[in-house]
Design a protein around this motif. Structure first.
Motif, PDB file in Angstrom:
ATOM      1  N   ASP A  78       6.923  -4.619  14.796  1.00  0.00           N
ATOM      2  CA  ASP A  78       7.775  -4.079  15.858  1.00  0.00           C
ATOM      3  C   ASP A  78       7.358  -2.683  16.315  1.00  0.00           C
ATOM      4  OD1 ASP A  78       8.577  -2.518  13.735  1.00  0.00           O
ATOM      5  OD2 ASP A  78      10.716  -2.901  13.981  1.00  0.00           O
ATOM      6  N   LYS A  79       6.294  -2.134  15.730  1.00  0.00           N
ATOM      7  CA  LYS A  79       5.739  -0.825  16.073  1.00  0.00           C
ATOM      8  C   LYS A  79       6.699   0.326  15.791  1.00  0.00           C
ATOM      9  CE  LYS A  79       2.731  -2.804  19.546  1.00  0.00           C
ATOM     10  NZ  LYS A  79       2.283  -2.788  20.929  1.00  0.00           N
ATOM     11  N   GLU A  80       7.709   0.070  14.960  1.00  0.00           N
ATOM     12  CA  GLU A  80       8.652   1.105  14.544  1.00  0.00           C
ATOM     13  C   GLU A  80       8.744   1.078  13.026  1.00  0.00           C
ATOM     14  OE1 GLU A  80      12.374   1.377  16.570  1.00  0.00           O
ATOM     15  OE2 GLU A  80      11.487   0.725  18.461  1.00  0.00           O
ATOM     16  N   PHE A  81       8.553   2.242  12.403  1.00  0.00           N
ATOM     17  CA  PHE A  81       8.546   2.292  10.952  1.00  0.00           C
ATOM     18  C   PHE A  81       9.935   2.018  10.390  1.00  0.00           C
ATOM     19  CE2 PHE A  81       8.971   4.496   6.878  1.00  0.00           C
ATOM     20  CZ  PHE A  81       7.986   3.819   6.185  1.00  0.00           C
ATOM     21  N   ASN A  82       9.988   1.119   9.401  1.00  0.00           N
ATOM     22  CA  ASN A  82      11.221   0.803   8.694  1.00  0.00           C
ATOM     23  C   ASN A  82      10.888   0.836   7.199  1.00  0.00           C
ATOM     24  OD1 ASN A  82      13.385  -0.427   7.351  1.00  0.00           O
ATOM     25  ND2 ASN A  82      13.851  -1.712   9.109  1.00  0.00           N
ATOM     26  N   PRO A  83      11.433   1.825   6.462  1.00  0.00           N
ATOM     27  CA  PRO A  83      11.076   1.961   5.046  1.00  0.00           C
ATOM     28  C   PRO A  83      11.504   0.779   4.177  1.00  0.00           C
ATOM     29  CG  PRO A  83      12.874   3.443   5.606  1.00  0.00           C
ATOM     30  CD  PRO A  83      12.396   2.830   6.892  1.00  0.00           C
ATOM     31  N   ARG A  84      12.439  -0.047   4.655  1.00  0.00           N
ATOM     32  CA  ARG A  84      12.874  -1.216   3.879  1.00  0.00           C
ATOM     33  C   ARG A  84      11.978  -2.420   4.102  1.00  0.00           C
ATOM     34  NH1 ARG A  84      18.448  -1.745   6.275  1.00  0.00           N
ATOM     35  NH2 ARG A  84      17.217  -0.853   7.916  1.00  0.00           N
ATOM     36  N   ILE A  85      11.172  -2.384   5.171  1.00  0.00           N
ATOM     37  CA  ILE A  85      10.348  -3.549   5.511  1.00  0.00           C
ATOM     38  C   ILE A  85       8.851  -3.251   5.407  1.00  0.00           C
ATOM     39  CG2 ILE A  85       9.748  -5.157   7.367  1.00  0.00           C
ATOM     40  CD1 ILE A  85      12.643  -4.829   8.372  1.00  0.00           C
ATOM     41  N   ASP A  86       8.414  -2.166   6.021  1.00  0.00           N
ATOM     42  CA  ASP A  86       6.994  -1.858   6.093  1.00  0.00           C
ATOM     43  C   ASP A  86       6.475  -1.384   4.733  1.00  0.00           C
ATOM     44  OD1 ASP A  86       6.980  -2.569   8.800  1.00  0.00           O
ATOM     45  OD2 ASP A  86       7.753  -0.597   9.344  1.00  0.00           O
ATOM     46  N   LEU A  87       5.281  -1.824   4.385  1.00  0.00           N
ATOM     47  CA  LEU A  87       4.752  -1.625   3.032  1.00  0.00           C
ATOM     48  C   LEU A  87       3.628  -0.598   2.984  1.00  0.00           C
ATOM     49  CD1 LEU A  87       4.552  -5.360   1.894  1.00  0.00           C
ATOM     50  CD2 LEU A  87       6.332  -3.688   1.364  1.00  0.00           C
ATOM     51  N   LEU A  88       3.636   0.189   1.920  1.00  0.00           N
ATOM     52  CA  LEU A  88       2.597   1.177   1.675  1.00  0.00           C
ATOM     53  C   LEU A  88       1.290   0.468   1.325  1.00  0.00           C
ATOM     54  CD1 LEU A  88       1.765   4.182   1.230  1.00  0.00           C
ATOM     55  CD2 LEU A  88       2.463   3.862  -1.152  1.00  0.00           C
ATOM     56  N   VAL A  89       0.224   0.818   2.053  1.00  0.00           N
ATOM     57  CA  VAL A  89      -1.102   0.294   1.761  1.00  0.00           C
ATOM     58  C   VAL A  89      -1.798   1.210   0.756  1.00  0.00           C
ATOM     59  CG1 VAL A  89      -3.380  -0.228   2.747  1.00  0.00           C
ATOM     60  CG2 VAL A  89      -1.309  -0.776   4.034  1.00  0.00           C
ATOM     61  N   GLY A  90      -1.662   2.524   0.959  1.00  0.00           N
ATOM     62  CA  GLY A  90      -2.284   3.489   0.064  1.00  0.00           C
ATOM     63  C   GLY A  90      -2.437   4.835   0.739  1.00  0.00           C
ATOM     64  N   GLU A  91      -3.133   5.733   0.061  1.00  0.00           N
ATOM     65  CA  GLU A  91      -3.382   7.073   0.587  1.00  0.00           C
ATOM     66  C   GLU A  91      -4.800   7.165   1.125  1.00  0.00           C
ATOM     67  OE1 GLU A  91      -2.520   9.926  -2.500  1.00  0.00           O
ATOM     68  OE2 GLU A  91      -0.367   9.506  -2.421  1.00  0.00           O
ATOM     69  N   MET A  92      -4.951   7.945   2.189  1.00  0.00           N
ATOM     70  CA  MET A  92      -6.261   8.176   2.781  1.00  0.00           C
ATOM     71  C   MET A  92      -7.090   9.066   1.851  1.00  0.00           C
ATOM     72  SD  MET A  92      -5.130   8.778   6.745  1.00  0.00           S
ATOM     73  CE  MET A  92      -6.730   8.545   7.501  1.00  0.00           C
ATOM     74  N   VAL A  93      -8.385   8.957   1.975  1.00  0.00           N
ATOM     75  CA  VAL A  93      -9.302   9.775   1.193  1.00  0.00           C
ATOM     76  C   VAL A  93      -9.680  10.999   2.019  1.00  0.00           C
ATOM     77  CG1 VAL A  93     -11.600   9.843   0.141  1.00  0.00           C
ATOM     78  CG2 VAL A  93     -10.214   7.759  -0.012  1.00  0.00           C
ATOM     79  N   GLU A  94      -9.590  12.189   1.383  1.00  0.00           N
ATOM     80  CA  GLU A  94      -9.976  13.409   2.090  1.00  0.00           C
ATOM     81  C   GLU A  94     -11.451  13.690   1.857  1.00  0.00           C
ATOM     82  OE1 GLU A  94      -8.885  18.131   2.624  1.00  0.00           O
ATOM     83  OE2 GLU A  94      -7.752  16.948   1.172  1.00  0.00           O
ATOM     84  N   GLY A  95     -12.148  13.900   2.959  1.00  0.00           N
ATOM     85  CA  GLY A  95     -13.564  14.259   2.888  1.00  0.00           C
ATOM     86  C   GLY A  95     -13.745  15.717   3.256  1.00  0.00           C
ATOM     87  N   GLU A  96     -14.872  16.016   3.858  1.00  0.00           N
ATOM     88  CA  GLU A  96     -15.179  17.388   4.249  1.00  0.00           C
ATOM     89  C   GLU A  96     -14.497  17.742   5.569  1.00  0.00           C
ATOM     90  OE1 GLU A  96     -19.352  18.226   4.290  1.00  0.00           O
ATOM     91  OE2 GLU A  96     -19.692  17.122   2.430  1.00  0.00           O
ATOM     92  N   ASN A  97     -14.269  19.053   5.757  1.00  0.00           N
ATOM     93  CA  ASN A  97     -13.766  19.599   7.015  1.00  0.00           C
ATOM     94  C   ASN A  97     -12.464  18.976   7.492  1.00  0.00           C
ATOM     95  OD1 ASN A  97     -16.007  21.347   7.179  1.00  0.00           O
ATOM     96  ND2 ASN A  97     -17.240  19.714   8.068  1.00  0.00           N
ATOM     97  N   GLY A  98     -11.539  18.701   6.570  1.00  0.00           N
ATOM     98  CA  GLY A  98     -10.223  18.193   6.955  1.00  0.00           C
ATOM     99  C   GLY A  98     -10.195  16.751   7.407  1.00  0.00           C
ATOM    100  N   LEU A  99     -11.287  16.005   7.235  1.00  0.00           N
ATOM    101  CA  LEU A  99     -11.348  14.604   7.657  1.00  0.00           C
ATOM    102  C   LEU A  99     -10.767  13.710   6.572  1.00  0.00           C
ATOM    103  CD1 LEU A  99     -12.349  12.489   9.729  1.00  0.00           C
ATOM    104  CD2 LEU A  99     -14.469  12.397   8.423  1.00  0.00           C
ATOM    105  N   HIS A 100      -9.782  12.898   6.954  1.00  0.00           N
ATOM    106  CA  HIS A 100      -9.155  11.926   6.048  1.00  0.00           C
ATOM    107  C   HIS A 100      -9.463  10.538   6.595  1.00  0.00           C
ATOM    108  CE1 HIS A 100      -6.927  15.597   5.239  1.00  0.00           C
ATOM    109  NE2 HIS A 100      -6.521  15.061   4.111  1.00  0.00           N
ATOM    110  N   THR A 101      -9.822   9.593   5.709  1.00  0.00           N
ATOM    111  CA  THR A 101     -10.175   8.245   6.148  1.00  0.00           C
ATOM    112  C   THR A 101      -9.588   7.183   5.221  1.00  0.00           C
ATOM    113  OG1 THR A 101     -12.227   8.275   4.870  1.00  0.00           O
ATOM    114  CG2 THR A 101     -12.379   8.964   7.172  1.00  0.00           C
TER     115      THR A 101
END
Length: 181
Positions: A87-110
């Motif tokens: 539905d393109k709207e975040f719902n903490p009871r429905i939408d699931l955590l995939v994980g955390e992004m990895v931080e690289g150099e110069n503030g880049l997270h992927t």
């Protein structure tokens, strides 16, 4: 085809034929292989297994100082959630955590290897000395190999505002501390 993706061609005449996928199912990469089929016996059934790979892509964001966008920041933690109900709207009871992004150099997270779907990027922790952005930013993976860049300010990056306060000073006479100057 049926509901599980089985295709059936009936009454195929005698001869040599080529079977090729011309449109992949949503979320899958088109299989460009050609499969040769020979029908040379009456009532013959020829089975072919066609493998499709999931569409996968990546997301990235660059963490920058709102007041000085040329300065990248490190120390933020970003989470990615899958939009389970689409539905393109975040719902903490429905939408699931995939994980955390990895931080690289110069503030880049992927985060890589996200399958075809809609997702949300959320800042879990801001860099030290900066205010956290509490929003959930929707993005989609729709093309195989694509890299989606999420920004909270278009053309700049993912901005954080520095924590700011006020300092006041009062001058006093050293010999007469009750006298304010």
């Amino acid at each position: 085809s049926n509901e599980i993706g089985v295709f059936l061609f009936e009454n195929v005449p005698y001869g040599k034929w080529t079977v090729r996928e011309i449109k992949a199912a949503p979320a899958f990469v088109l299989n460009g292989s050609n499969y040769e089929v020979i029908i040379d016996e009456d009532g013959e059934t020829v089975q072919i297994e066609v493998e499709n790979k999931f569409i996968v892509g990546s997301v990235q964001t660059i963490k920058v100082d709102k007041d000085y966008p040329e300065n990248t920041l490190s120390g933020a933690v970003f989470e990615i959630y899958v939009d389970v109900d689409n539905d393109k709207e975040f719902n903490p009871r429905i939408d699931l955590l995939v994980g955390e992004m990895v931080e690289g150099e110069n503030g880049l997270h992927t985060m890589e290897n996200l399958r075809y779907n809609g997702y949300f990027l959320h800042e879990k922790t801001a860099p030290e000395g900066f205010l956290k952005d509490d929003s959930y930013y929707y993005f989609e993976i729709r093309v195989n190999g694509e890299v989606v860049t999420v920004k909270n300010e278009a053309g700049v990056g993912f901005l954080n505002e520095a924590i700011k306060g006020t300092v006041t000073t009062t001058k006093i006479d050293k010999e007469y501390p009750d006298n304010k100057l």
